[in-house]
Design an enzyme around this catalytic site. Sequence first.
Site, short mmCIF file in Angstrom:
data_model
loop_
_atom_site.label_atom_id
_atom_site.label_comp_id
_atom_site.label_asym_id
_atom_site.label_seq_id
_atom_site.Cartn_x
_atom_site.Cartn_y
_atom_site.Cartn_z
N GLU A 1 0.86 -1.19 0.00
CA GLU A 1 0.00 0.00 0.00
C GLU A 1 0.89 1.24 0.00
O GLU A 1 1.55 1.53 1.00
CB GLU A 1 -0.92 0.00 1.22
CG GLU A 1 -1.91 1.16 1.18
CD GLU A 1 -2.81 1.23 2.40
OE1 GLU A 1 -3.85 1.90 2.32
OE2 GLU A 1 -2.47 0.63 3.44
N HIS B 1 -6.15 5.58 -2.12
CA HIS B 1 -5.41 6.82 -1.88
C HIS B 1 -5.26 7.54 -3.23
O HIS B 1 -4.18 7.95 -3.63
CB HIS B 1 -4.06 6.54 -1.24
CG HIS B 1 -4.18 6.02 0.16
ND1 HIS B 1 -4.34 6.85 1.25
CD2 HIS B 1 -4.20 4.76 0.64
CE1 HIS B 1 -4.44 6.12 2.35
NE2 HIS B 1 -4.37 4.84 2.01
N HIS C 1 -10.10 0.15 0.72
CA HIS C 1 -10.97 0.73 1.76
C HIS C 1 -11.93 1.78 1.19
O HIS C 1 -11.73 2.98 1.31
CB HIS C 1 -10.21 1.23 2.98
CG HIS C 1 -8.94 2.01 2.75
ND1 HIS C 1 -8.86 3.11 1.92
CD2 HIS C 1 -7.70 1.85 3.28
CE1 HIS C 1 -7.64 3.59 1.95
NE2 HIS C 1 -6.92 2.84 2.76
N ASN D 1 -12.75 5.74 1.91
CA ASN D 1 -11.67 6.38 2.66
C ASN D 1 -10.50 6.73 1.76
O ASN D 1 -9.96 5.88 1.07
CB ASN D 1 -11.20 5.48 3.80
CG ASN D 1 -12.28 5.28 4.84
OD1 ASN D 1 -12.85 4.21 4.98
ND2 ASN D 1 -12.60 6.33 5.58
N ARG E 1 -21.86 15.52 -10.40
CA ARG E 1 -21.26 15.87 -11.70
C ARG E 1 -19.87 15.28 -11.87
O ARG E 1 -19.22 15.48 -12.89
CB ARG E 1 -21.23 17.39 -11.89
CG ARG E 1 -22.60 18.01 -12.16
CD ARG E 1 -22.49 19.47 -12.57
NE ARG E 1 -22.00 20.31 -11.48
CZ ARG E 1 -22.78 20.89 -10.57
NH1 ARG E 1 -24.09 20.69 -10.61
NH2 ARG E 1 -22.27 21.64 -9.62
N ASP F 1 -7.79 -3.46 7.93
CA ASP F 1 -6.81 -2.37 7.83
C ASP F 1 -6.24 -2.06 9.22
O ASP F 1 -5.95 -0.91 9.56
CB ASP F 1 -7.45 -1.12 7.22
CG ASP F 1 -6.42 -0.07 6.81
OD1 ASP F 1 -5.21 -0.40 6.76
OD2 ASP F 1 -6.81 1.08 6.54
N LEU G 1 -7.55 9.55 10.17
CA LEU G 1 -7.64 8.14 10.57
C LEU G 1 -6.35 7.42 10.19
O LEU G 1 -5.80 7.66 9.12
CB LEU G 1 -8.83 7.47 9.90
CG LEU G 1 -10.20 7.71 10.55
CD1 LEU G 1 -11.32 7.28 9.60
CD2 LEU G 1 -10.31 6.97 11.87
#
Length: 383
Positions: free
Chosen positions: A128, A194, A215, A218, A226, A273, A306
């Site tokens: 990740e 991400h 996830h 998030n 739009r 996670d 978070l």
Amino acid sequence: MSLIIRNITVVNANGRDEQVDVWMKDGKIAQIATQLNVNHVEQLDGSGKFLLPGFIDMHIHGSAQMDTMDASDEGLHIMAQSLLKEGTTSFLATTMTQSYDKIERAIANVAQFQPQSDEAEILGLHIEGPFVSKERAGAQPLDYIVPLDMAIWTKWQELSGHKIKQITLAPEEMNGMAAVQSISASGVIVSIGHSDATFEQMQEAVQLGASQGTHLYNQMRPFHHRDPGVVGGVLLLDAIKAELIVDFIHIHEGAVEMAYRLKGADGLILITDAMRAKGMPYGAYDLGGQMVHVTEAGAHLSNGALAGSILKMDQAIRNMRHITKCTMEELVKMSSFNAAQQLKLTNKGQLVQGYDADAVIMDEHLKLYQTIKAGKVLYDAMQ
């Protein structure tokens, strides 16, 4: 090594067999039938209980004070043992954005790891970052986010002994689309996360082979009427399976319900996670060199972002059923079967003859009683 579980209901993704005997031998499911005549083996009474495939967590950084990024052999053993207490029998050890050197140490550590028989199985690595968007960094340290370099990726895969099974990346970033095509063609799951991609970029990435969303909701470009963004892409594109952290901290109950209605159980993968504070007291913990404050409100950086979760898989499953009223068969899909399909595993995610004897025994309220790995009871909540 041999075990028979008597008079239990076996639940798979495609249905259930009620009040049967399950014979586990040499780590595999040997037979499932009514009133099996096998003697001189360990017996377990499953009356009134349900046998589900052991949970597969595709996205977990740490547990029990340990983290994949510690690059510690002992740490991986401790982490793998701790996961049995929540029904997880297999997982992907997950790295995070850091210097190449630190990521490579973590990769090399997993590559040489020798599993023991009394712990959950590491199926491989989930990388990740660091090839993500600075716009959607979350707890990924900004200083180490970089454009994707295929030479580095190739080096990492070779260093891992080809144990990297999943990568989370932002396809809209430099070299992103080419990487999606090349990496997915090699058999590695490309998960979009991400990411600040537009809906159109999501469509392009899926056409090139992306098959998962990291996830959901998030740290991804949110939905707008739009500009459906990454969230809209994950929810609407059938080729994408969506990871969900169902702790009601990362995602509102209504957003969980919406994902379930739009993707269905076939399109969702429950993950934790989790970071090193899972199973530990509230307090201050490290995540990638950053201080994380863990309270009943979750795990947060000092800026409020978070920073992973302390969620356990059995709780995620109970939470999912509480919100959606889904069936046990659907829970099997979301907790093991879909992950096994994504990882192209031909020995996990189902309880059928010849498959690995990885399972959990639960009651109708989804309380976990035993975790079985390779036909051996390794966690017993009653002891």
